[in-house]
Design a protein around this motif. Structure first.
Motif, PDB file in Angstrom:
ATOM      1  N   SER A 104       0.858  -1.193   0.000  1.00 23.92           N
ATOM      2  CA  SER A 104       0.000   0.000   0.000  1.00 23.92           C
ATOM      3  C   SER A 104       0.892   1.240   0.000  1.00 23.92           C
ATOM      4  O   SER A 104       0.671   2.186  -0.760  1.00 23.92           O
ATOM      5  N   LEU A 105       1.931   1.225   0.796  1.00 23.40           N
ATOM      6  CA  LEU A 105       2.822   2.381   0.855  1.00 23.40           C
ATOM      7  C   LEU A 105       3.707   2.460  -0.397  1.00 23.40           C
ATOM      8  O   LEU A 105       3.972   3.537  -0.912  1.00 23.40           O
ATOM      9  N   ALA A 106       4.146   1.303  -0.894  1.00 23.54           N
ATOM     10  CA  ALA A 106       4.983   1.286  -2.111  1.00 23.54           C
ATOM     11  C   ALA A 106       4.220   1.920  -3.271  1.00 23.54           C
ATOM     12  O   ALA A 106       4.767   2.712  -4.038  1.00 23.54           O
ATOM     13  N   GLU A 107       2.937   1.587  -3.395  1.00 29.19           N
ATOM     14  CA  GLU A 107       2.145   2.143  -4.496  1.00 29.19           C
ATOM     15  C   GLU A 107       1.985   3.655  -4.363  1.00 29.19           C
ATOM     16  O   GLU A 107       2.074   4.374  -5.349  1.00 29.19           O
ATOM     17  N   THR A 108       1.757   4.106  -3.149  1.00 29.85           N
ATOM     18  CA  THR A 108       1.610   5.550  -2.926  1.00 29.85           C
ATOM     19  C   THR A 108       2.823   6.307  -3.476  1.00 29.85           C
ATOM     20  O   THR A 108       2.703   7.410  -3.989  1.00 29.85           O
ATOM     21  N   HIS A 109       3.998   5.707  -3.347  1.00 31.74           N
ATOM     22  CA  HIS A 109       5.231   6.403  -3.754  1.00 31.74           C
ATOM     23  C   HIS A 109       5.813   5.882  -5.069  1.00 31.74           C
ATOM     24  O   HIS A 109       6.956   6.181  -5.396  1.00 31.74           O
ATOM     25  N   HIS A 110       5.026   5.067  -5.788  1.00 35.74           N
ATOM     26  CA  HIS A 110       5.448   4.522  -7.069  1.00 35.74           C
ATOM     27  C   HIS A 110       6.836   3.853  -6.961  1.00 35.74           C
ATOM     28  O   HIS A 110       7.767   4.146  -7.703  1.00 35.74           O
ATOM     29  N   LEU A 111       6.908   2.970  -6.000  1.00 35.23           N
ATOM     30  CA  LEU A 111       8.163   2.338  -5.621  1.00 35.23           C
ATOM     31  C   LEU A 111       8.063   0.852  -5.948  1.00 35.23           C
ATOM     32  O   LEU A 111       7.100   0.197  -5.545  1.00 35.23           O
ATOM     33  N   GLN A 112       9.039   0.306  -6.658  1.00 35.16           N
ATOM     34  CA  GLN A 112       8.950  -1.096  -7.081  1.00 35.16           C
ATOM     35  C   GLN A 112       9.901  -1.993  -6.290  1.00 35.16           C
ATOM     36  O   GLN A 112      11.078  -1.657  -6.107  1.00 35.16           O
ATOM     37  N   LEU A 113       9.373  -3.142  -5.859  1.00 33.33           N
ATOM     38  CA  LEU A 113      10.201  -4.163  -5.206  1.00 33.33           C
ATOM     39  C   LEU A 113      10.936  -4.931  -6.295  1.00 33.33           C
ATOM     40  O   LEU A 113      10.309  -5.500  -7.187  1.00 33.33           O
ATOM     41  N   VAL A 114      12.265  -4.942  -6.235  1.00 35.33           N
ATOM     42  CA  VAL A 114      13.033  -5.551  -7.329  1.00 35.33           C
ATOM     43  C   VAL A 114      13.801  -6.805  -6.922  1.00 35.33           C
ATOM     44  O   VAL A 114      14.444  -7.432  -7.757  1.00 35.33           O
ATOM     45  N   GLY A 115      13.728  -7.191  -5.643  1.00 36.09           N
ATOM     46  CA  GLY A 115      14.444  -8.394  -5.239  1.00 36.09           C
ATOM     47  C   GLY A 115      14.507  -8.492  -3.741  1.00 36.09           C
ATOM     48  O   GLY A 115      13.952  -7.640  -3.028  1.00 36.09           O
ATOM     49  N   GLY A 116      15.161  -9.555  -3.275  1.00 35.37           N
ATOM     50  CA  GLY A 116      15.261  -9.702  -1.829  1.00 35.37           C
ATOM     51  C   GLY A 116      15.809 -11.050  -1.441  1.00 35.37           C
ATOM     52  O   GLY A 116      16.458 -11.735  -2.245  1.00 35.37           O
ATOM     53  N   ASP A 117      15.500 -11.431  -0.232  1.00 39.62           N
ATOM     54  CA  ASP A 117      15.990 -12.687   0.303  1.00 39.62           C
ATOM     55  C   ASP A 117      14.987 -13.127   1.357  1.00 39.62           C
ATOM     56  O   ASP A 117      14.448 -12.295   2.088  1.00 39.62           O
ATOM     57  N   THR A 118      14.728 -14.431   1.411  1.00 34.39           N
ATOM     58  CA  THR A 118      13.732 -14.931   2.355  1.00 34.39           C
ATOM     59  C   THR A 118      14.364 -16.062   3.145  1.00 34.39           C
ATOM     60  O   THR A 118      14.893 -17.008   2.557  1.00 34.39           O
ATOM     61  N   SER A 119      14.354 -15.928   4.485  1.00 32.34           N
ATOM     62  CA  SER A 119      14.922 -17.031   5.272  1.00 32.34           C
ATOM     63  C   SER A 119      14.135 -17.235   6.554  1.00 32.34           C
ATOM     64  O   SER A 119      13.256 -16.446   6.899  1.00 32.34           O
ATOM     65  N   ARG A 120      14.461 -18.329   7.243  1.00 36.42           N
ATOM     66  CA  ARG A 120      13.751 -18.677   8.469  1.00 36.42           C
ATOM     67  C   ARG A 120      14.584 -18.304   9.676  1.00 36.42           C
ATOM     68  O   ARG A 120      15.788 -18.559   9.700  1.00 36.42           O
ATOM     69  N   GLY A 121      13.925 -17.698  10.653  1.00 35.65           N
ATOM     70  CA  GLY A 121      14.620 -17.303  11.879  1.00 35.65           C
ATOM     71  C   GLY A 121      13.765 -16.307  12.629  1.00 35.65           C
ATOM     72  O   GLY A 121      12.602 -16.103  12.287  1.00 35.65           O
ATOM     73  N   PRO A 122      14.296 -15.665  13.665  1.00 40.43           N
ATOM     74  CA  PRO A 122      13.524 -14.681  14.433  1.00 40.43           C
ATOM     75  C   PRO A 122      13.082 -13.520  13.523  1.00 40.43           C
ATOM     76  O   PRO A 122      13.862 -13.072  12.685  1.00 40.43           O
ATOM     77  N   LEU A 123      11.840 -13.072  13.706  1.00 40.46           N
ATOM     78  CA  LEU A 123      11.240 -12.079  12.794  1.00 40.46           C
ATOM     79  C   LEU A 123      12.077 -10.800  12.671  1.00 40.46           C
ATOM     80  O   LEU A 123      12.259 -10.054  13.633  1.00 40.46           O
ATOM     81  N   THR A 124      12.603 -10.588  11.470  1.00 37.05           N
ATOM     82  CA  THR A 124      13.456  -9.436  11.171  1.00 37.05           C
ATOM     83  C   THR A 124      13.170  -8.985   9.745  1.00 37.05           C
ATOM     84  O   THR A 124      13.112  -9.815   8.843  1.00 37.05           O
ATOM     85  N   VAL A 125      12.983  -7.702   9.571  1.00 42.67           N
ATOM     86  CA  VAL A 125      12.702  -7.178   8.233  1.00 42.67           C
ATOM     87  C   VAL A 125      13.751  -6.131   7.895  1.00 42.67           C
ATOM     88  O   VAL A 125      13.867  -5.116   8.582  1.00 42.67           O
ATOM     89  N   SER A 126      14.514  -6.379   6.838  1.00 42.14           N
ATOM     90  CA  SER A 126      15.459  -5.365   6.352  1.00 42.14           C
ATOM     91  C   SER A 126      14.989  -4.904   4.991  1.00 42.14           C
ATOM     92  O   SER A 126      14.725  -5.734   4.119  1.00 42.14           O
ATOM     93  N   ILE A 127      14.903  -3.605   4.821  1.00 38.28           N
ATOM     94  CA  ILE A 127      14.562  -3.062   3.512  1.00 38.28           C
ATOM     95  C   ILE A 127      15.651  -2.081   3.111  1.00 38.28           C
ATOM     96  O   ILE A 127      16.086  -1.252   3.905  1.00 38.28           O
ATOM     97  N   GLN A 128      16.095  -2.252   1.860  1.00 39.22           N
ATOM     98  CA  GLN A 128      17.018  -1.281   1.287  1.00 39.22           C
ATOM     99  C   GLN A 128      16.264  -0.536   0.206  1.00 39.22           C
ATOM    100  O   GLN A 128      15.617  -1.147  -0.639  1.00 39.22           O
TER     101      GLN A 128
END
Ligand code: ADP
Ligand code: MG
Length: 322
Positions: free
Chosen positions: A109-133
């Motif tokens: 919802s916020l990405a659309e407001t700012h016309h911001l595209q998700l272009v990649g990432g990494d998904t792993s298992r462990g304690p809940l942590t969110v890093s965004i660059q």
């Protein structure tokens, strides 16, 4: 049936509505390819949210998705950069559909407001942590930085301060602080001041976003610019509720001075440019408040009326402090 890492990526993170021409290759390969516009600087920032450290463990998934992006957009706003695209490193204890649905809803919802595209990432298992660059664009020499502020500049902040800290206090010290839904909303849904940052490019001499508390973040501008500041505590923009608390006991000003998570901008403006701010505030429907001015004496003088307001160190949240 349990979802694999690839199911999660395909189901929740690939079907984004925003598409941008500068993204030559998005999610699905070993790296994204970006066609950075010519004669443009790339502003790049990264922020991590750890469950129980940066947000209470009970926080709704939708708020976590929103806030993880919002805090990064706030950094771009502080640089006067125009948001373009982002990557997401998500570490999850388990792949729950409802949680992932909510997280993706808040995030996009916020990405659309700012016309911001998700272009990649990494998904792993462990304690809940969110890093965004996040990355944004800014013309050469146009970015706002922490340096450049001059003695005599006025110090301004956007919006209101201390509300997110009040929201956190109502959640964590419910016996002392009355429940305040709008303060909790400020905590969970900060509005990154992206359009304000863009408008300030030609006006502000220095800018920072307030994530660790006004005093701590203003101190970064002062150090980088080698100036000091005098701040009038009674000028701090507060909600009615927080204002009432401060009238009853001046110690509550600490919420606005040192409470974290405001994600407002603090910036310095030469006196001959101050007139332009009223037009920006009106056009954007936000409040901009002059809270003091820069002086040559290093450090921050806090005044309340004609008296000094007592305070210790800059304060603010610091992860590795004792
Ligand atoms: P690699 O092993 O080559 O790093 P991955 O298997 O981790 O690739 O990821 C496959 C693709 O999915 C990559 O393009 C990666 O950028 C993307 N991706 C992985 N996790 C996420 C995520 N949480 N959000 C967005 N894209 C992701
Ligand atoms: Mg990978």
């Amino acid at each position: 049936m349990p979802q694999s890492e690839f199911d999660i990526i395909a189901r929740y993170f690939t079907p984004q509505r925003v598409t941008r021409r500068d993204v030559a290759l998005g999610i699905g390969d070993d790296a994204a390819l970006i066609a950075v516009p010519e004669d443009t600087q790339l502003a790049v920032a990264i922020d991590t949210l750890v469950s129980g450290v940066h947000f209470p463990v009970e926080t709704a998934a939708e708020d976590i998705g929103y806030k993880a992006l919002a805090v990064n957009l706030s950094d771009l706003a502080a640089m006067g950069a125009e948001p373009a695209w982002f990557t997401l490193a998500l570490t999850l204890p388990e792949a729950e559909r409802d949680w992932l649905d909510g997280f993706a809803r808040g995030l996009f919802s916020l990405a659309e407001t700012h016309h911001l595209q998700l272009v990649g990432g990494d998904t792993s298992r462990g304690p809940l942590t969110v890093s965004i660059q996040v990355a944004g664009y800014v013309p050469p020499q146009a970015a706002l930085t922490r340096r450049g502020a001059q003695v005599g500049d006025a110090v301004y902040v956007s919006g209101r301060l201390g509300e997110a800290a009040l929201g956190l206090a109502c959640l964590q010290q419910a016996d002392e602080y009355e429940y305040d839904a709008s303060a909790i909303r400020k905590l969970n849904r900060p509005e990154p001041r992206v359009t304000l940052g863009l408008a300030l490019r030609e006006i502000a001499t220095a800018c920072i976003d307030i994530s660790d508390g006004l005093l701590a973040d203003l101190a970064h501008i002062l150090t980088a610019s080698q100036v000091g500041a005098a701040i009038n505590v009674q000028r701090l923009p507060l909600s009615e509720r927080l204002h009432a608390l401060c009238v009853s006991d001046k110690r509550y000003y600490q919420l606005a001075l040192s409470g974290g998570d405001d994600y407002e901008l603090c910036f310095c403006v030469p006196p001959d440019q101050e007139g332009r701010l009223a037009a920006i505030a009106a056009a954007q429907g936000i409040s901009l408040t002059r809270i003091g001015q820069l002086e040559s004496e290093p450090g921050i003088q806090l005044r309340i009326g004609d008296q000094a307001y007592p305070h210790d160190a800059p304060g603010g949240f610091e992860h590795f402090r004792g």
